[in-house]
Write an enzyme that holds these catalytic residues in place. Structure first.
Site, mmCIF file in Angstrom:
data_model
loop_
_atom_site.group_PDB
_atom_site.id
_atom_site.type_symbol
_atom_site.label_atom_id
_atom_site.label_comp_id
_atom_site.label_asym_id
_atom_site.label_seq_id
_atom_site.Cartn_x
_atom_site.Cartn_y
_atom_site.Cartn_z
ATOM 1 N N CYS A 157 -11.978 -3.318 2.713
ATOM 2 C CA CYS A 157 -10.924 -3.849 2.029
ATOM 3 C C CYS A 157 -11.409 -5.148 1.070
ATOM 4 C CB CYS A 157 -9.899 -3.817 2.883
ATOM 5 S SG CYS A 157 -8.007 -4.187 1.627
ATOM 6 N N CYS B 206 -2.547 -12.225 8.955
ATOM 7 C CA CYS B 206 -3.015 -11.716 7.516
ATOM 8 C C CYS B 206 -2.127 -12.342 6.734
ATOM 9 C CB CYS B 206 -2.732 -10.263 7.303
ATOM 10 S SG CYS B 206 -3.431 -9.561 5.888
ATOM 11 N N CYS C 232 5.461 -9.448 -6.016
ATOM 12 C CA CYS C 232 6.159 -8.670 -5.000
ATOM 13 C C CYS C 232 6.590 -9.458 -3.926
ATOM 14 C CB CYS C 232 5.257 -7.437 -4.714
ATOM 15 S SG CYS C 232 4.485 -6.715 -6.175
ATOM 16 N N CYS D 136 5.025 -9.144 -0.290
ATOM 17 C CA CYS D 136 3.874 -9.309 -0.044
ATOM 18 C C CYS D 136 3.547 -11.010 -0.156
ATOM 19 C CB CYS D 136 3.115 -8.748 -1.338
ATOM 20 S SG CYS D 136 1.114 -9.073 -1.341
ATOM 21 N N GLU E 163 -10.003 -12.991 0.936
ATOM 22 C CA GLU E 163 -10.321 -12.322 2.191
ATOM 23 C C GLU E 163 -10.657 -10.943 1.958
ATOM 24 O OE1 GLU E 163 -6.344 -14.338 4.548
ATOM 25 O OE2 GLU E 163 -6.273 -12.244 3.521
ATOM 26 N N CYS F 134 -2.413 -13.724 -6.759
ATOM 27 C CA CYS F 134 -1.968 -12.718 -7.408
ATOM 28 C C CYS F 134 -0.640 -13.119 -8.260
ATOM 29 C CB CYS F 134 -1.564 -11.529 -6.398
ATOM 30 S SG CYS F 134 -1.234 -9.833 -7.237
HETATM 31 N N1 SAH Z 1 -2.209 -5.309 -6.102
HETATM 32 C C1 SAH Z 1 -2.571 -3.918 -5.719
HETATM 33 C C2 SAH Z 1 -3.496 -4.041 -4.708
HETATM 34 C C3 SAH Z 1 -3.145 -5.066 -3.261
HETATM 35 S S1 SAH Z 1 -2.191 -4.864 -2.156
HETATM 36 C C4 SAH Z 1 -1.289 -3.292 -5.520
HETATM 37 O O1 SAH Z 1 -0.267 -3.757 -5.256
HETATM 38 O O2 SAH Z 1 -1.404 -1.953 -5.452
HETATM 39 C C5 SAH Z 1 -2.660 -3.319 -1.417
HETATM 40 C C6 SAH Z 1 -1.214 -2.510 -0.768
HETATM 41 O O3 SAH Z 1 -0.448 -3.294 0.201
HETATM 42 C C7 SAH Z 1 -0.242 -2.385 -2.024
HETATM 43 O O4 SAH Z 1 0.399 -0.926 -1.877
HETATM 44 C C8 SAH Z 1 0.795 -3.079 -1.482
HETATM 45 O O5 SAH Z 1 2.159 -3.078 -1.984
HETATM 46 C C9 SAH Z 1 0.505 -3.339 -0.066
HETATM 47 N N2 SAH Z 1 1.484 -4.360 0.635
HETATM 48 C C10 SAH Z 1 1.616 -5.595 0.289
HETATM 49 N N3 SAH Z 1 2.118 -6.330 1.112
HETATM 50 C C11 SAH Z 1 2.726 -5.751 2.164
HETATM 51 C C12 SAH Z 1 3.275 -5.839 3.384
HETATM 52 N N4 SAH Z 1 3.723 -7.043 3.743
HETATM 53 N N5 SAH Z 1 3.379 -4.718 4.054
HETATM 54 C C13 SAH Z 1 2.988 -3.444 3.911
HETATM 55 N N6 SAH Z 1 2.451 -3.334 2.759
HETATM 56 C C14 SAH Z 1 2.133 -4.268 1.893
#
Ligand code: SAH
Length: 373
Positions: free
Chosen positions: A126, A364, A137, A140, A113, A133
């Site tokens: 973006c 999303c 986490c 996410c 995306e 990934c």
């Molecule tokens: N892998 C990288 C970039 C992708 S995520 C990273 O972790 O930085 C981009 C941002 O969105 C990161 O800060 C991530 O922690 C955040 N993110 C992921 N899932 C989320 C969610 N459900 N709500 C808010 N932020 C989220």
């Protein structure tokens, strides 16, 4: 900003695609190598510059739009250097058409995306750096799905070029425009795909015809905190902004929210961030998703404030965008306000991220999943 570009799939299912190596594209190569490819086809090397201007300056890979190339050379040249890498699978728009999310299918069926966000003073793309990934986490959606594969340099760049084409063609409300900012905050961990991401940064920021001519200062690479890769990026002496997804100031909690913390602890990640700031002169962005009753306590705000006080840093608070089925949700407004107040009391600059595109963001993560059989 919808930073929850994610693609969950039902537990136990396999990604539908993503087993291949994308075809070579001119955006994978520096101009000198594009010239060699063109020469290998028996064409004069300056045709590489012409092709590059079409792609990076006019955002086209279509032979019929290349009237400066001899008719007979257009097909072989575009086939060799401008294969179509991404096919739009679904597009969603909101905010009156100024926020657009595209789900792309790669040549081997992987789904990624990208999101275009137009503001009065800028347009941010973006982009995804990986299909899926591997960082896992738990809050996410992309993290739930696992890694399918790294994207190639050209697959990353093509997401930005697609946005630039829409803007140049006046297809985004607000009149013709250009991409001013790129954030590596889509799917994937950019520093786990270091070589392709670094080459993409160069392609995006080198002037036409070498690249697209976006300012380095307008590019942000976001990471979970892969310490050796942060050090490597610092040594590149680029002027790109580093964003560190911290989400907790203490190792106990961060070990669970950002599992790679078991390898590189908060103190090590922040030390790498300060070294990056020192090497580049760029303020580091500390990303912190506020999760109700998990990481939003006042004492954690104080702890974060004392870790960051006096550093070249600012905090970007992101109200959690809950993933489908998640037990977590965004912080209460009062908790969020108190978190901001305590950081400010430590003299730490803080912004609360705008949740642009949340309506399509609601999708999303569900976008890629719903497109799968
Ligand atoms: N892998 C990288 C970039 C992708 S995520 C990273 O972790 O930085 C981009 C941002 O969105 C990161 O800060 C991530 O922690 C955040 N993110 C992921 N899932 C989320 C969610 N459900 N709500 C808010 N932020 C989220």
């Amino acid at each position: 900003m919808p930073l929850v570009l994610a693609s969950p799939r039902p537990a136990g299912s396999r990604p539908s695609g993503g087993r291949g190596r994308p075809p070579r594209h001119l955006a994978d190569l520096p101009l000198a190598e594009r010239r060699a490819v063109v020469a290998g086809l028996g064409e004069p090397p300056f045709r590489a510059t012409q092709l590059s201007r079409h792609f990076f300056g006019r955002y086209t890979d279509r032979p019929e739009e290349m009237s400066d190339l001899p008719l007979a050379a257009r097909e072989p040249l575009t086939q060799a250097l401008l294969p179509r890498l991404l096919t739009p699978e679904r597009e969603l728009a909101c905010d009156g058409g100024t926020t657009r999310k595209t789900l792309w299918r790669t040549f081997d069926g992987a789904l990624v995306e990208s999101v275009l966000m137009r503001y009065p003073d800028r347009v941010t793309m973006c982009v995804s750096s990986q299909a899926g990934c591997g960082m896992a986490c738990p809050f996410c959606a992309t993290g739930q799905a696992g890694l399918t594969r790294n994207l190639s340099t050209a697959e990353i760049v093509a997401q930005v070029v697609a946005g630039a084409r829409l803007l140049a063609g006046g297809q985004v409300p607000g009149g013709p425009g250009r991409v001013s900012n790129v954030v590596f905050m889509g799917m994937g961990e950019p520093l786990a795909n270091y070589a392709s991401v670094l080459a993409a940064v160069r392609r995006l920021t080198d002037p036409v015809p070498e690249g697209m001519g976006i300012s380095q200062r307008s590019v942000t690479v976001s990471t979970v905190g892969l310490v050796p890769a942060i050090a490597r990026l610092a040594a590149e002496r680029l002027s790109v902004t580093l964003a560190v997804s911290l989400h907790a100031p203490d190792d106990g909690l961060r070990d669970t929210l950002v599992p790679v913390n078991r390898r590189w602890k908060v103190a090590e990640v922040l030390a790498a961030a300060w070294a990056y700031a020192a090497a580049t002169g760029r303020r580091v962005s500390i990303e912190y998703a506020l999760i109700r009753d998990i990481n939003d306590q006042a004492w954690r705000a104080d702890m974060l404030g004392s870790l960051l006080a006096g550093r070249l840093a600012h905090v970007n608070l992101i109200p959690l965008n809950p993933t489908p089925g998640s037990k977590w949700t965004a912080s209460r407004p009062a908790a969020q306000r108190e978190f901001v107040r305590r950081l400010e009391a430590h003299g730490v600059p803080v912004t609360v991220r705008d949740t642009r595109g949340r309506e399509i963001d609601g999708a999303c993560g569900q976008l890629a999943a719903s497109a799968r059989p």
